[in-house]
Scaffold this motif. Structure first.
Motif, PDB file in Angstrom:
ATOM      1  N   UNK A  12      -4.745  -0.643  -5.574  1.00  0.00           N
ATOM      2  CA  UNK A  12      -4.647  -1.866  -4.775  1.00  0.00           C
ATOM      3  C   UNK A  12      -3.245  -2.033  -4.217  1.00  0.00           C
ATOM      4  N   UNK A  13      -2.240  -1.736  -5.041  1.00  0.00           N
ATOM      5  CA  UNK A  13      -0.850  -1.787  -4.571  1.00  0.00           C
ATOM      6  C   UNK A  13      -0.625  -0.793  -3.433  1.00  0.00           C
ATOM      7  N   UNK A  19      -0.910  -0.655   4.257  1.00  0.00           N
ATOM      8  CA  UNK A  19      -1.300  -1.563   5.339  1.00  0.00           C
ATOM      9  C   UNK A  19      -0.118  -2.306   5.933  1.00  0.00           C
ATOM     10  N   UNK A  20       1.094  -2.082   5.378  1.00  0.00           N
ATOM     11  CA  UNK A  20       2.280  -2.655   5.994  1.00  0.00           C
ATOM     12  C   UNK A  20       3.081  -3.628   5.166  1.00  0.00           C
ATOM     13  N   UNK A  21       2.638  -3.949   3.966  1.00  0.00           N
ATOM     14  CA  UNK A  21       3.406  -4.847   3.101  1.00  0.00           C
ATOM     15  C   UNK A  21       4.325  -4.019   2.214  1.00  0.00           C
ATOM     16  N   UNK A  22       5.632  -4.176   2.302  1.00  0.00           N
ATOM     17  CA  UNK A  22       6.535  -3.371   1.465  1.00  0.00           C
ATOM     18  C   UNK A  22       6.307  -3.645  -0.026  1.00  0.00           C
ATOM     19  N   UNK A  23       6.468  -2.603  -0.830  1.00  0.00           N
ATOM     20  CA  UNK A  23       6.321  -2.761  -2.265  1.00  0.00           C
ATOM     21  C   UNK A  23       7.288  -3.780  -2.831  1.00  0.00           C
ATOM     22  N   UNK A  28       8.830  -9.136  -5.210  1.00  0.00           N
ATOM     23  CA  UNK A  28       9.445 -10.445  -5.065  1.00  0.00           C
ATOM     24  C   UNK A  28       8.431 -11.563  -5.354  1.00  0.00           C
ATOM     25  N   UNK A  29       7.224 -11.411  -4.827  1.00  0.00           N
ATOM     26  CA  UNK A  29       6.196 -12.421  -5.069  1.00  0.00           C
ATOM     27  C   UNK A  29       5.825 -12.486  -6.544  1.00  0.00           C
ATOM     28  N   UNK A  30       5.751 -11.317  -7.184  1.00  0.00           N
ATOM     29  CA  UNK A  30       5.414 -11.289  -8.602  1.00  0.00           C
ATOM     30  C   UNK A  30       6.494 -11.964  -9.431  1.00  0.00           C
ATOM     31  N   UNK A 203      -4.349  -8.230  -0.168  1.00  0.00           N
ATOM     32  CA  UNK A 203      -5.544  -8.669   0.541  1.00  0.00           C
ATOM     33  C   UNK A 203      -6.781  -8.343  -0.297  1.00  0.00           C
ATOM     34  N   UNK A 204      -7.618  -9.325  -0.604  1.00  0.00           N
ATOM     35  CA  UNK A 204      -8.827  -9.043  -1.391  1.00  0.00           C
ATOM     36  C   UNK A 204      -9.742  -7.991  -0.770  1.00  0.00           C
ATOM     37  N   UNK A 205      -9.571  -7.723   0.529  1.00  0.00           N
ATOM     38  CA  UNK A 205     -10.412  -6.712   1.172  1.00  0.00           C
ATOM     39  C   UNK A 205     -10.171  -5.305   0.617  1.00  0.00           C
TER      40      UNK A 205
END
Length: 501
Positions: A12-13, A19-23, A28-30, A203-205
Motif C-alpha cells: 500500500x505504501x 502514484x506521486x505521494x512522497x514517502x 510526516x502524517x504518521x 488512497x483506499x483505492x
C-alpha cells in the motif's frame, strides 16, 4: 474493516508513493498522528520517544519534533548512531534540532516521563528481540509510565501477533491506514491497548489492487447478507433447523444449541432426540419441537422433509460411530450443517473421511466450529507440521483442507472460507469463556444457515452476535443468558443498518 498483513501494508505504501505521494510525506502524517495521540493521552509532563533505526523510528522523530513545537518537553533515545540513519528516517531525524540520548535503559529515568512513545520496531519485526533492545523493552515495561506504541508495540510480529521474545505493553497504539492482524490476534492484541487507526494520505483505492482477504469481524463485513424478515413472510420461509441431541445424560448442550437457532431467527427448530431422552427434552422445551430419532435411518427419514434445511450435530451427542453416521446422513441429504464438539472428535481417527464427504456434497454449506483443543484432533498435520503458524494461517489452511468454513473459537475467533476469505473477531469479553457458550454459538450459526445466509457470513454473524450478547449480559454470564439477550443485539444491528422494527 480490511486487515492488512505487513507485506500488504508495504505494498500500500509503495502504490501510494508510485502514484506521486512522497514517502516522507506519509512519514510526516504518521508522526503527526502519533503526536496528536500523545497530546490526548497526557496533557503535561515530559515525554520520551524511544526510536529505532527504521521508518518506525522516523515516525518517532517526527512526533518528537511536532510535540516540541507545541511546547512539550521531549527527549529522544535512539537505538543507533544518528549518522547511520538512512532514507526517510534520516530526513525525519534532521527535523529534530536537539541532541539524542544514548540507547541506555537508564535514560528512561530522566525527568520521570509522563509518557513513553515506543517507536522502536513497529510491525515489521520478524526475529526474536535480543541484546540492548530486549533490555530496553524490559525497562519500558518496568518504568510505570503509560506507553503509546507507533504502529505496533515493539516485539510483536505484525502478521502473526506473536511475541518475539519480549514485547512492550502499551496503553494505546496508533496504526496507519488499516489494522494489521496483530492488532486483533492474541497475544499481540493484549499488548496494544486501545488501537487508533490514522489516515496518513493513502488512497483506499489501493485496496482494489491489493485485494486483501482478511477483515475484522464487524457488521460491515456481512451487512448485505444479514437476513431481515419480510412483512409478508411466515415461519416456513425462515427455515427449519434440526439439532441432534445426546442421550439422557447429556441433553443440555443440544437444547442450548436449539434455543440459539430459534433466537437467531430460524422459523422452526426441531430437536432430534433419542427415545430414552425424549421426556427430558420435551419437558425442558417449549417453542422447540422434539422428535424421537434413535438411529441414522430415522434421522434420514426426518430429513426426508426438505423444509428441514439446516442441522447442528455435535453438542453432547457422543464420540462414536453413530455420530459419524449421523454426519454422513446429513451430508448425503445435502443439508446445511454445523459440526461442533463430539461430531468433530468422532472423526479424529479419520478426518479425511469427513473432508471427502464435505467436498463431495453439492453446494453444501458446512461450518466446523472447533476450539483450540479440538482443532489439532481434526487438523493434526496443520497443527504439528507448522507449529509457528499464526491462528489466521492455521484456520485458512484448515478451510482449504476440509472444504468447509472453519471457525476456530477463542477471544480472537477466526473464521475462514475455502476460498481464502477470513475474519478476526475482537468483541468477545473474557466471561464468554463458560460452559455451553459454544453450543449456543453453533445454534446461532445454524439459525442463520436455515434462513439462507451463506456459511462464511452465517459464521461471521454468529460470532459477532455471540460476543455482543456476552457484552450485553455482562460479568457473571452463563450460557443460558446468551439467548435471552440476543433481542437487544438484534435491535442494535437494526439501528446500525437503519432497519425499521
Amino acid at each position: 474493516m480490511d486487515v492488512l498483513t505487513t507485506s500488504e501494508m508495504e505494498r500500500a505504501d509503495r502504490l501510494t508513493i508510485a502514484a506521486g505521494t512522497p514517502g516522507f510525506a506519509l512519514m510526516m502524517s504518521a508522526g503527526q498522528a502519533v503526536a496528536e495521540a500523545a497530546m490526548d493521552l497526557v496533557e503535561e509532563g515530559p515525554i520520551i520517544v524511544v526510536a529505532g533505526r527504521g521508518n518506525n523510528g522516523g515516525d518517532g522523530f517526527v512526533a518528537a519534533a511536532e510535540l516540541a513545537a507545541r511546547g512539550r518537553e521531549v527527549s529522544v533515545i535512539l537505538l543507533c548512531e544518528r549518522d547511520s540513519l538512512q532514507g526517510d528516517a534520516a530526513l525525519a531525524a534532521k527535523g529534530w534540532k536537539y541532541p539524542v540520548l544514548p540507547f541506555n535503559p537508564q535514560a528512561l529515568g530522566i525527568g520521570k516521563p509522563a509518557l513513553i512513545i515506543d517507536a522502536l520496531f513497529g510491525a515489521g519485526l520478524n526475529r526474536p528481540v535480543k541484546g540492548d533492545p530486549l533490555e530496553m523493552i524490559a525497562a519500558i515495561n518496568a518504568n510505570g509510565a503509560p506507553v503509546l506504541a507507533v504502529d505496533l508495540p515493539s516485539g510483536i510480529n505484525g502478521t502473526s501477533g506473536a511475541v518475539m521474545g519480549a514485547a512492550v505493553q502499551a496503553v494505546e497504539t496508533v496504526t496507519f491506514f488499516r489494522k494489521k492482524p496483530a492488532h486483533l490476534l492474541l497475544p499481540g492484541r493484549m499488548h496494544c491497548g486501545r488501537v487508533r487507526v490514522a489516515d496518513i494520505g493513502i488512497d483506499p483505492q489501493v485496496l482494489d489492487e491489493i485485494k486483501p482477504l482478511t477483515a475484522e469481524n464487524l457488521p460491515q463485513a456481512w451487512r448485505w447478507s444479514f437476513p431481515v424478515p419480510r412483512m409478508d413472510g411466515h415461519k416456513y420461509a425462515r427455515g427449519h433447523a434440526v439439532v441432534v441431541s445426546g442421550d439422557i445424560a447429556s441433553t443440555g448442550a443440544a437444547r442450548l444449541a436449539a434455543r440459539g437457532a430459534l433466537r437467531a431467527g430460524a422459523g422452526l427448530v426441531t430437536l432430534a432426540s433419542p427415545r430414552d431422552a425424549l421426556a427430558v427434552n420435551a419437558a425442558a422445551l417449549t417453542a422447540v419441537m422434539v422428535r424421537a430419532v434413535d438411529n441414522p435411518i430415522q434421522f434420514a427419514e426426518l430429513l426426508g422433509d426438505k423444509r428441514l434445511n439446516a442441522c447442528v450435530i455435535g453438542p453432547g451427542v457422543g464420540i462414536n460411530a453413530r455420530t459419524r453416521d449421523f454426519v454422513h446422513t446429513a451430508l448425503s441429504a445435502q443439508r446445511h450443517l454445523v459440526l461442533d464438539a463430539d461430531a468433530l472428535t468422532s472423526f479424529a481417527s479419520a478426518p479425511d473421511r469427513l473432508f471427502e464427504a464435505i467436498k463431495a456434497s453439492d453446494g453444501q454449506q458446512v461450518v466446523l466450529t472447533p476450539h483450540e483443543g479440538e482443532f489439532p484432533r481434526l487438523f493434526s498435520e496443520i497443527s504439528n507440521k507448522y507449529p509457528g503458524r499464526s491462528k489466521l494461517e492455521r484456520v485458512r489452511a484448515a478451510a482449504e483442507r476440509s472444504g468447509a468454513v472453519v471457525l476456530l473459537k477463542g477471544a480472537d475467533t477466526v473464521v475462514a472460507s475455502p476460498d481464502g476469505r477470513a475474519t478476526i473477531a475482537a468483541n468477545a469479553p473474557p466471561w464468554l469463556a463458560t460452559a455451553g457458550a459454544g453450543d449456543v454459538l453453533s445454534g446461532i450459526i445454524a439459525g442463520f444457515l436455515a434462513q439462507g445466509v451463506p456459511a462464511f457470513e452465517a459464521a461471521g454473524i454468529g460470532v459477532w452476535m455471540h460476543g455482543e450478547g456476552a457484552g450485553e449480559a455482562g460479568p457473571g454470564l452463563i450460557a443460558e443468558d446468551l439467548t435471552e439477550v440476543l433481542p437487544a443485539v438484534f435491535r442494535r444491528i437494526y439501528d446500525e443498518f437503519g432497519i425499521e422494527y
